[in-house]
Design an enzyme around this catalytic site. Structure first.
Site, PDB file in Angstrom:
ATOM      1  N   CYS A 165      -7.137   9.417   8.636  1.00  0.00           N
ATOM      2  CA  CYS A 165      -6.634   8.363   7.760  1.00  0.00           C
ATOM      3  C   CYS A 165      -7.150   8.587   6.338  1.00  0.00           C
ATOM      4  CB  CYS A 165      -7.160   7.045   8.330  1.00  0.00           C
ATOM      5  SG  CYS A 165      -6.842   5.616   7.346  1.00  0.00           S
ATOM      6  N   GLY A 175       0.851  -1.186   0.000  1.00  0.00           N
ATOM      7  CA  GLY A 175       0.000   0.000   0.000  1.00  0.00           C
ATOM      8  C   GLY A 175       0.881   1.228   0.000  1.00  0.00           C
ATOM      9  N   LEU A 176       1.178   1.755  -1.191  1.00  0.00           N
ATOM     10  CA  LEU A 176       2.042   2.944  -1.293  1.00  0.00           C
ATOM     11  C   LEU A 176       1.191   4.187  -1.059  1.00  0.00           C
ATOM     12  CD1 LEU A 176       4.436   2.459  -4.370  1.00  0.00           C
ATOM     13  CD2 LEU A 176       5.082   2.579  -1.965  1.00  0.00           C
ATOM     14  N   SER A 177       1.472   4.887   0.042  1.00  0.00           N
ATOM     15  CA  SER A 177       0.630   6.041   0.397  1.00  0.00           C
ATOM     16  C   SER A 177       1.239   7.363  -0.058  1.00  0.00           C
ATOM     17  CB  SER A 177       0.450   6.086   1.912  1.00  0.00           C
ATOM     18  OG  SER A 177       1.698   6.359   2.525  1.00  0.00           O
ATOM     19  N   GLY A 178       2.489   7.318  -0.549  1.00  0.00           N
ATOM     20  CA  GLY A 178       3.168   8.569  -0.891  1.00  0.00           C
ATOM     21  C   GLY A 178       3.969   9.106   0.287  1.00  0.00           C
ATOM     22  N   GLY A 179       4.084   8.300   1.358  1.00  0.00           N
ATOM     23  CA  GLY A 179       4.884   8.683   2.525  1.00  0.00           C
ATOM     24  C   GLY A 179       6.176   7.884   2.574  1.00  0.00           C
ATOM     25  N   VAL A 180       7.056   8.257   3.505  1.00  0.00           N
ATOM     26  CA  VAL A 180       8.372   7.618   3.578  1.00  0.00           C
ATOM     27  C   VAL A 180       8.277   6.169   4.080  1.00  0.00           C
ATOM     28  CG1 VAL A 180       8.935   8.493   5.909  1.00  0.00           C
ATOM     29  CG2 VAL A 180      10.788   7.930   4.311  1.00  0.00           C
ATOM     30  N   SER A 213       5.874   3.809   3.761  1.00  0.00           N
ATOM     31  CA  SER A 213       5.437   2.828   2.762  1.00  0.00           C
ATOM     32  C   SER A 213       6.455   2.719   1.617  1.00  0.00           C
ATOM     33  CB  SER A 213       4.044   3.170   2.226  1.00  0.00           C
ATOM     34  OG  SER A 213       4.041   4.392   1.534  1.00  0.00           O
ATOM     35  N   CYS A 240     -10.340   2.227   9.687  1.00  0.00           N
ATOM     36  CA  CYS A 240      -9.756   2.254   8.350  1.00  0.00           C
ATOM     37  C   CYS A 240      -8.878   1.013   8.123  1.00  0.00           C
ATOM     38  CB  CYS A 240      -8.929   3.528   8.202  1.00  0.00           C
ATOM     39  SG  CYS A 240      -8.347   3.771   6.549  1.00  0.00           S
ATOM     40  N   MET A 254      -4.113   3.838  -2.746  1.00  0.00           N
ATOM     41  CA  MET A 254      -5.553   3.854  -2.475  1.00  0.00           C
ATOM     42  C   MET A 254      -6.068   5.283  -2.503  1.00  0.00           C
ATOM     43  SD  MET A 254      -5.844   1.202   0.698  1.00  0.00           S
ATOM     44  CE  MET A 254      -4.150   1.076   1.240  1.00  0.00           C
TER      45      MET A 254
END
Length: 391
Positions: free
Chosen positions: A200, A7-12, A14, A100, A33
């Site tokens: 979330c 799940g790549l969230s765009g944070g460091v 993940s 979530c 997501m």
């Protein structure tokens, strides 16, 4: 090669999770997501998911892994947002992050990953997982992350054995600075990106602003209850000691004095100090209770006010959840545990008692601002055993 969907969230966190999975030899797919794009509830002019999905795509490109975006906004609205509004309207304080994880990340998202042929999903949570055999069956354990400041096991307190079997937590053994160092070494765009704040997947939003989009402001009274009020001196009528220790005071406006007005009891929660806009008291005011029926907020001076303190709480039978199902109590049984009633609270000594009324959690020391709708989670050392919604 086993397949992992991250799940790549765009944070460091993940981003490094995806890198570590690749290093471990997994066939990795990155999935972003998209959980929120409802313009009827405007939360800000910023569009955090666009920036985040772009960063996630750049990380996937850098790591040379396939990437796609999935739109889960319909499920997210139904399972999280509508539930949140409903809970606040009823005067309870929900925890959207716990939900979530249970309803979206490790249910809807997990099913999508399995359709992509995934053996596992991996997330950037600061948790650890281990397993052992018991009576010919594999038992999975959910443990706190090694970085005490970042441990996120509380947010996963509602996951099941079936879900745990399919989850990997590659950063759970690392400290946050190690995660940032790895991201810097791998030249990932998210290396110095700030940790996301807010709900979330909804992003930057002040909760009262968000709630006011759907819950109408409604003026009501703020009533101050004196710490020496006779209400705290009356004997508590209860059928058992457990009930007595979990007793919740029911206030009436006549029990105190009006000190101000508010714009809706459902915007406030127990223990809240900010946003009352009432001055002139020797000590700071805290919300000790809210009544959405009469639209009244009850407040008391100082964090030590007796209206904020309670040693026990009840979880209704259908709300009791065991991560370690093999340790579930039978009626009449009890268990010594460490427990917390909110994220980041240090673990407190407590005892669980299972009765026909539900599960009583009795703390050794009185707890501050036990809020209905929040989750209580119980542990054995660093292993999370179960949780439940506070009744």
């Amino acid at each position: 090669m086993k397949r992992v969907v991250v799940g790549l969230s765009g944070g460091v966190d993940s981003s490094v999770t995806a890198y570590l999975c690749k290093e471990m030899g997994y066939d990795v797919i990155g999935l972003f997501m998209k959980n929120w794009h409802d313009d009827s509830v405007t939360i800000s002019d910023e569009c955090p998911w666009l920036e985040d999905s772009n960063d996630a795509m750049l990380v996937a490109e850098k790591l040379g892994i396939p990437f796609q975006t999935v739109d889960l906004s319909k499920a997210y609205k139904e399972k999280i947002v509508d539930y949140m509004f409903n809970e606040y309207q009823e005067g309870r304080t929900p925890n959207p992050d716990v939900l979530c994880n249970r309803e979206i990340k490790f249910d809807v998202f997990l099913k999508i990953a399995e359709n992509l042929g995934a053996d596992y999903v991996a997330t950037g949570h600061y948790c650890r997982k281990s397993s052992f055999e018991k009576e010919g069956k594999t038992i999975y354990q959910l443990k706190a992350g090694l970085d005490n400041n970042k441990d996120q096991s509380y947010f996963l307190c509602q996951v099941s054995q079936n879900q745990l079997a399919k989850i990997l937590f590659p950063v759970g053994n690392l400290q946050k600075e190690d995660v940032r160092r790895i991201a810097t070494e791998q030249n990932l765009i998210t290396a110095n990106k700030k940790d996301s704040q807010g709900l979330c997947f909804i992003g930057k939003v002040r909760l009262p602003d968000f709630l006011q989009q759907k819950l109408q402001p409604k003026q009501g009274d703020i009533i101050e209850i004196d710490a020496n009020s006779s209400i705290y001196k009356k004997p508590i009528e209860a059928n058992s000691e457990l009930e007595k220790l979990s007793h919740k005071y029911n206030y009436q406006a006549a029990d105190g004095k009006k000190v101000g007005e508010h714009n809706g009891a459902h915007f406030f929660t127990k223990g809240q100090r900010k946003g009352l806009a009432v001055g002139g008291t020797p000590l700071p005011l805290f919300v000790i209770d809210t009544d959405v029926e009469t639209n009244t907020i009850y407040v008391g001076q100082s964090k030590q006010h007796p209206g904020l303190k309670r040693r026990g709480l009840l979880v209704k039978p259908h709300e009791v959840h065991w991560v370690r199902t093999d340790l579930a109590l039978a009626i009449g049984e009890k268990m010594k545990v460490a427990a917390r009633i909110r994220y980041r609270q240090k673990l407190e000594h407590a005892e669980l008692h299972l009765t026909h009324q539900g599960l009583y959690v009795i703390f050794e020391n009185p707890q501050n601002a036990i809020a209905e709708g929040q989750f209580v989670a119980w542990y054995d050392d660093d292993e999370l055993l179960g949780s439940g919604v506070i009744a």
